[in-house]
Design a protein around this motif. Structure first.
Motif, PDB file in Angstrom:
ATOM      1  N   GLY A  57      55.147  36.192  46.362  1.00 29.87           N
ATOM      2  CA  GLY A  57      54.926  35.765  45.181  1.00 29.87           C
ATOM      3  C   GLY A  57      53.590  35.578  44.917  1.00 29.87           C
ATOM      4  N   ALA A  58      53.139  35.666  44.011  1.00 22.87           N
ATOM      5  CA  ALA A  58      51.483  35.651  43.366  1.00 22.87           C
ATOM      6  C   ALA A  58      51.212  34.832  41.943  1.00 22.87           C
ATOM      7  N   ILE A  59      50.338  34.438  41.739  1.00 22.89           N
ATOM      8  CA  ILE A  59      49.989  34.142  40.432  1.00 22.89           C
ATOM      9  C   ILE A  59      48.917  35.083  39.793  1.00 22.89           C
ATOM     10  N   TYR A  60      49.233  35.844  38.746  1.00 22.48           N
ATOM     11  CA  TYR A  60      48.377  36.567  38.043  1.00 22.48           C
ATOM     12  C   TYR A  60      47.306  35.884  36.992  1.00 22.48           C
ATOM     13  N   ASP A  61      45.945  36.158  37.015  1.00 22.72           N
ATOM     14  CA  ASP A  61      45.021  35.365  36.238  1.00 22.72           C
ATOM     15  C   ASP A  61      44.833  36.163  35.220  1.00 22.72           C
ATOM     16  N   VAL A  62      45.049  35.483  34.020  1.00 20.23           N
ATOM     17  CA  VAL A  62      45.036  36.511  32.627  1.00 20.23           C
ATOM     18  C   VAL A  62      43.676  36.676  32.185  1.00 20.23           C
ATOM     19  N   LYS A  63      42.622  35.596  32.770  1.00 20.30           N
ATOM     20  CA  LYS A  63      41.250  35.682  32.382  1.00 20.30           C
ATOM     21  C   LYS A  63      40.261  36.806  33.639  1.00 20.30           C
ATOM     22  N   THR A  64      40.853  37.019  34.626  1.00 23.32           N
ATOM     23  CA  THR A  64      40.176  37.818  35.507  1.00 23.32           C
ATOM     24  C   THR A  64      40.720  38.914  36.051  1.00 23.32           C
ATOM     25  N   GLY A  65      42.149  39.007  35.977  1.00 24.48           N
ATOM     26  CA  GLY A  65      42.976  40.180  36.473  1.00 24.48           C
ATOM     27  C   GLY A  65      43.311  39.981  37.941  1.00 24.48           C
ATOM     28  N   LYS A  66      42.787  38.841  38.615  1.00 22.78           N
ATOM     29  CA  LYS A  66      43.366  38.795  39.942  1.00 22.78           C
ATOM     30  C   LYS A  66      44.613  38.126  40.275  1.00 22.78           C
ATOM     31  N   ILE A  67      45.099  38.930  41.280  1.00 17.27           N
ATOM     32  CA  ILE A  67      46.500  38.004  41.697  1.00 17.27           C
ATOM     33  C   ILE A  67      46.244  37.323  43.107  1.00 17.27           C
ATOM     34  N   THR A  68      46.475  35.964  42.988  1.00 14.27           N
ATOM     35  CA  THR A  68      46.262  35.313  44.075  1.00 14.27           C
ATOM     36  C   THR A  68      47.702  35.142  44.838  1.00 14.27           C
ATOM     37  N   PRO A  69      47.951  35.575  46.036  1.00 10.74           N
ATOM     38  CA  PRO A  69      49.118  35.435  46.738  1.00 10.74           C
ATOM     39  C   PRO A  69      49.651  34.039  46.940  1.00 10.74           C
ATOM     40  N   TYR A  70      50.858  33.746  46.693  1.00 13.72           N
ATOM     41  CA  TYR A  70      51.487  32.407  47.189  1.00 13.72           C
ATOM     42  C   TYR A  70      51.619  32.229  48.388  1.00 13.72           C
ATOM     43  N   GLU A  71      51.336  31.322  49.070  1.00 14.55           N
ATOM     44  CA  GLU A  71      51.392  31.157  50.779  1.00 14.55           C
ATOM     45  C   GLU A  71      52.372  29.953  51.181  1.00 14.55           C
ATOM     46  N   GLY A  72      52.976  29.246  49.882  1.00 14.56           N
ATOM     47  CA  GLY A  72      53.853  28.215  50.051  1.00 14.56           C
ATOM     48  C   GLY A  72      54.897  28.249  51.022  1.00 14.56           C
TER      49      GLY A  72
END
Length: 172
Positions: free
Chosen positions: A157-172
């Motif tokens: 999983g990852a969260i996509y940031d609509v302001k920067t285009g970055k995806i942040t992997p979900y590590e939970g």
């Protein structure tokens, strides 16, 4: 009652754009398989171009979209087909920042539609959440534990940031 005719003038721009698209169409050689073995479950939000986000092109991945990027029965059904028949061996569940489905609750959305349009949508579940990371963890687990998916499929999983285009992997 709505007019369901594709020839309705509301679609003229689509027909004109398609005429231009056909002039440079280059995808006739693609198969229906995911060339890079990926399926992305993401939101219907038009700010997301899922293939571009992960550096891929047409034919590389399967894209499944719905409100909130939630793993529903239909998403699971489609992932079963994709993992057995369409070369998918990894799945990315990718909701995004600034998502309406992650900042409201079911009752508020039902009320908004009813108040504004006079339509009772209470028979639907929109799958809103006030805990987007918790919902993402639950959806990842739902895919990973689904008994009908092909063995060996990797899910992340990852969260996509609509302001920067970055995806942040979900590590939970």
């Amino acid at each position: 009652m709505s007019d369901n005719s594709f020839s309705h003038e509301s679609f003229d721009d689509l027909i004109a754009a398609n005429t231009e698209y056909q002039k440079t169409f280059k995808y006739s050689g693609l198969s229906g398989s995911a060339a890079k073995g990926l399926a992305i479950v993401t939101c219907m939000d038009s700010r997301i171009n899922p293939l571009s986000v992960v550096g891929m092109n047409s034919g590389d991945a399967k894209i499944l979209r719905n409100a909130g990027a939630r793993v529903t029965e239909d998403v699971l059904r489609t992932l079963v087909l994709a993992t057995y028949l369409l070369n998918v061996n990894r799945i990315l569940v990718m909701p995004h920042t600034d998502c309406a489905m992650a900042r409201g609750d079911e009752a508020a959305i039902h009320k908004l539609i009813d108040d504004k349009y006079g339509v009772n949508t209470s028979s639907l579940e929109f799958k809103t959440t006030s805990d987007q990371l918790g919902a993402l963890a639950s959806d990842i687990n739902r895919v990973r534990s689904y008994p009908l998916l092909r063995d060996g499929v990797v899910v992340a999983g990852a969260i996509y940031d609509v302001k920067t285009g970055k995806i942040t992997p979900y590590e939970g």
